[in-house]
Design an enzyme around this catalytic site. Sequence first.
Site, short mmCIF file in Angstrom:
data_model
loop_
_atom_site.label_atom_id
_atom_site.label_comp_id
_atom_site.label_asym_id
_atom_site.label_seq_id
_atom_site.Cartn_x
_atom_site.Cartn_y
_atom_site.Cartn_z
N SER A 153 1.21 -1.23 0.34
CA SER A 153 0.13 -0.13 0.49
C SER A 153 0.68 1.39 -0.31
CB SER A 153 -0.90 -0.08 1.18
OG SER A 153 0.14 0.01 1.74
N HIS B 258 -2.00 -9.13 1.90
CA HIS B 258 -1.69 -7.80 2.87
C HIS B 258 -2.68 -7.15 3.92
CE1 HIS B 258 0.18 -3.68 3.27
NE2 HIS B 258 -0.02 -2.58 2.13
N HIS C 145 6.49 -12.64 7.52
CA HIS C 145 6.59 -11.29 6.98
C HIS C 145 7.09 -10.82 5.95
CE1 HIS C 145 6.75 -6.92 6.77
NE2 HIS C 145 5.41 -6.93 7.47
N ARG D 220 3.22 -4.68 16.61
CA ARG D 220 2.18 -4.26 16.09
C ARG D 220 1.81 -5.30 17.15
NH1 ARG D 220 1.97 -3.36 10.33
NH2 ARG D 220 3.33 -4.87 10.03
N ASP E 262 -1.81 -8.09 11.95
CA ASP E 262 -3.33 -9.31 11.67
C ASP E 262 -4.09 -9.86 12.71
OD1 ASP E 262 -3.59 -7.05 9.67
OD2 ASP E 262 -1.95 -8.01 8.55
N1 CMX Z 1 1.50 -19.67 5.68
C1 CMX Z 1 1.04 -20.36 5.15
N2 CMX Z 1 3.41 -19.73 4.15
C2 CMX Z 1 2.79 -18.94 4.12
C3 CMX Z 1 2.45 -18.58 5.05
C4 CMX Z 1 2.21 -18.60 5.82
N3 CMX Z 1 1.55 -17.82 6.67
N4 CMX Z 1 3.86 -17.52 5.48
C5 CMX Z 1 5.22 -17.48 4.19
N5 CMX Z 1 4.42 -19.03 3.80
C6 CMX Z 1 5.36 -19.86 2.67
C7 CMX Z 1 5.07 -18.18 1.25
O1 CMX Z 1 3.19 -18.75 1.04
C8 CMX Z 1 6.38 -19.08 -0.08
O2 CMX Z 1 5.68 -20.00 -0.60
P1 CMX Z 1 6.29 -20.64 -1.52
O3 CMX Z 1 7.47 -20.77 -1.75
O4 CMX Z 1 5.44 -22.27 -1.87
O5 CMX Z 1 5.57 -19.63 -2.46
C9 CMX Z 1 7.35 -19.01 0.87
O6 CMX Z 1 6.30 -19.40 2.57
C10 CMX Z 1 8.00 -18.44 1.48
O7 CMX Z 1 7.57 -17.05 1.82
P2 CMX Z 1 8.48 -15.72 2.67
O8 CMX Z 1 9.40 -15.58 2.09
O9 CMX Z 1 8.63 -15.99 4.33
O10 CMX Z 1 7.37 -14.89 2.52
P3 CMX Z 1 7.05 -14.18 1.48
O11 CMX Z 1 7.45 -12.84 1.84
O12 CMX Z 1 6.79 -13.99 0.00
O13 CMX Z 1 5.36 -13.56 2.17
C11 CMX Z 1 3.74 -13.16 3.36
C12 CMX Z 1 5.44 -12.79 3.24
C13 CMX Z 1 3.53 -11.80 4.71
C14 CMX Z 1 3.23 -12.61 2.41
C15 CMX Z 1 3.04 -14.33 3.73
O14 CMX Z 1 4.00 -14.89 5.29
C16 CMX Z 1 1.78 -14.87 3.84
O15 CMX Z 1 1.44 -15.16 3.21
N6 CMX Z 1 1.18 -14.55 5.25
C17 CMX Z 1 -0.21 -14.53 5.73
C18 CMX Z 1 -0.99 -13.34 5.09
C19 CMX Z 1 -1.20 -12.36 5.84
O16 CMX Z 1 -0.28 -12.48 7.39
N7 CMX Z 1 -0.84 -11.13 5.18
C20 CMX Z 1 -0.22 -10.39 5.96
C21 CMX Z 1 1.08 -9.82 6.23
C22 CMX Z 1 0.76 -8.05 7.31
C23 CMX Z 1 -0.10 -7.05 6.23
O17 CMX Z 1 0.76 -6.63 5.45
O18 CMX Z 1 -0.45 -6.77 6.75
#
Ligand code: CMX
Length: 471
Positions: free
Chosen positions: A277, A307, A353, A362, A408
Amino acid sequence: MVLHKGVSVLSKLRSRLFQQSNLDKSVRWLQIQTSSDLDLHSQLKELIPEQQDRLKKLKSECGKVQLGNITVDMVLGGMRGMTGLLWETSLLDPEEGIRFRGLSIPECQKMLPAAKPGGEPLPEGLLWLLLTGKVPTKEQVDALSKELRSRAVVPDYVYKAIDSLPVSAHPMTQFATGVMALQVQSEFQKAYEKGIAKSKYWEPTYEDCLSLIAQVPLVASYVYRRMFKNGEVIPKDDSLDYGANFAQMLGFDSPEMHELMRLYVTIHSDHEGGNVSAHTGHLVASALSDPYLSFAAALNGLAGPLHGLANQEVLLWIKSVVEENGENMTTEQLKDYVWKTLNSGKVVPGFGHGVLRNTDPRYTCQREFALKHLPDDPLFQLVSKLYEVVPPILTELGKVKNPWPNVDAHSGVLLNYYGLTEARYYTVLFGVSRSIGICSQLIWDRALGLPLERPKSVTMEWLEKFCKKSA
Ligand code: CMX
């Protein structure tokens, strides 16, 4: 005139003291209050030339210093770890979490003015801090509160634009539509059409940003009341501060919910510049799109489930766990549910994250709020249990870089406890808060004359050839 000069000298003296102090950002002001001290615009006007000089010096003295190497992994991996943005208002440390102008969340809780002694910080104080880098006095915060109240007026066509959507449209769609309709008023757009000089861009940007921050709670609460309370709108209450008034317009008048909203709006406001964002707002504004256009774009990014929409997803997920297992589930049942989620190809919302590598502060401050106000709430207890259960499972997956909870993971259960149970609405609250962080930086973007953002992209073929050559 003489008085005005005196005021200016005092302000400069104070500003000099501020710069010289290298300690934590505690009391850095002289206890002298003048009318220009209470006016955020005057404060910025003083600060901007200093910061412009600072940027010029940085460019001329350090322009060629390397910050790191760009690898193919970074290009393919969503630019993770690539330093490529200037963002003044906050900085994220992977272990420690966010600092707003150098202050951690606990420091903000201690140092920013509150509605009552020991209470949660007022979001207006955070806005002042983000914009000026200085901890405001209570008088400065009250003056800013008053200014925001005077700007909190929304034209009727904004509500009509929202009303033209089906009431079932996602709240973020309705909210972003309202923000787009507010754009009709943009002072920046008007000034640009009249040929305003580049050196003055920040002034109409400031006008738009302060108005936008003041207006979004009205638009957001209109969406809530339209969707969930038969369209019975609650007017703003000019006796209340920003956070409390927002809660009130949503329909929540308990002092605890007012405190929660102050905390919520403060901690969700800013998370440095690279998140979807913030980065979107900054990118769109770099084309000199006005703050309304830029912030509406930012909201569309916030509405994605990886996000800002994660706060909605967390509560829905928690409720589905309870539906399947009942409130008194065993740890084994909870573990099974987490694995079931992962095995069905979904993420566990609220964990992980892009930058953080530790529990999100947070999350921690919301947990502290819950321990103080709702320790026995069954959903809070479930969130606490998830804190024990989820990280080891995500670690076991072997690919998750941060198994710890993010912001979140906690917000939904607090809101749910106080009666704001409509999870689909939660990202709108996040959006209202983000207006403070994103708009603060947009003002500085224009004040510093930051350029159009335009990184280079390449094709897979280009990368293949490049790697072959360098092998
Ligand atoms: N559950 C399951 N798998 C997860 C995970 C979770 N909570 N967090 C990361 N992973 C997975 C990723 O999907 C990725 O899998 P692939 O390689 O198969 O695609 C792998 O672990 C590596 O990811 P990462 O490098 O640890 O994390 P990213 O930087 O790619 O992604 C985020 C970060 C937040 C998108 C991810 O942790 C996620 O999807 N979390 C759940 C959604 C969430 O809570 N989002 C809110 C974040 C805060 C915000 O912006 O508000």
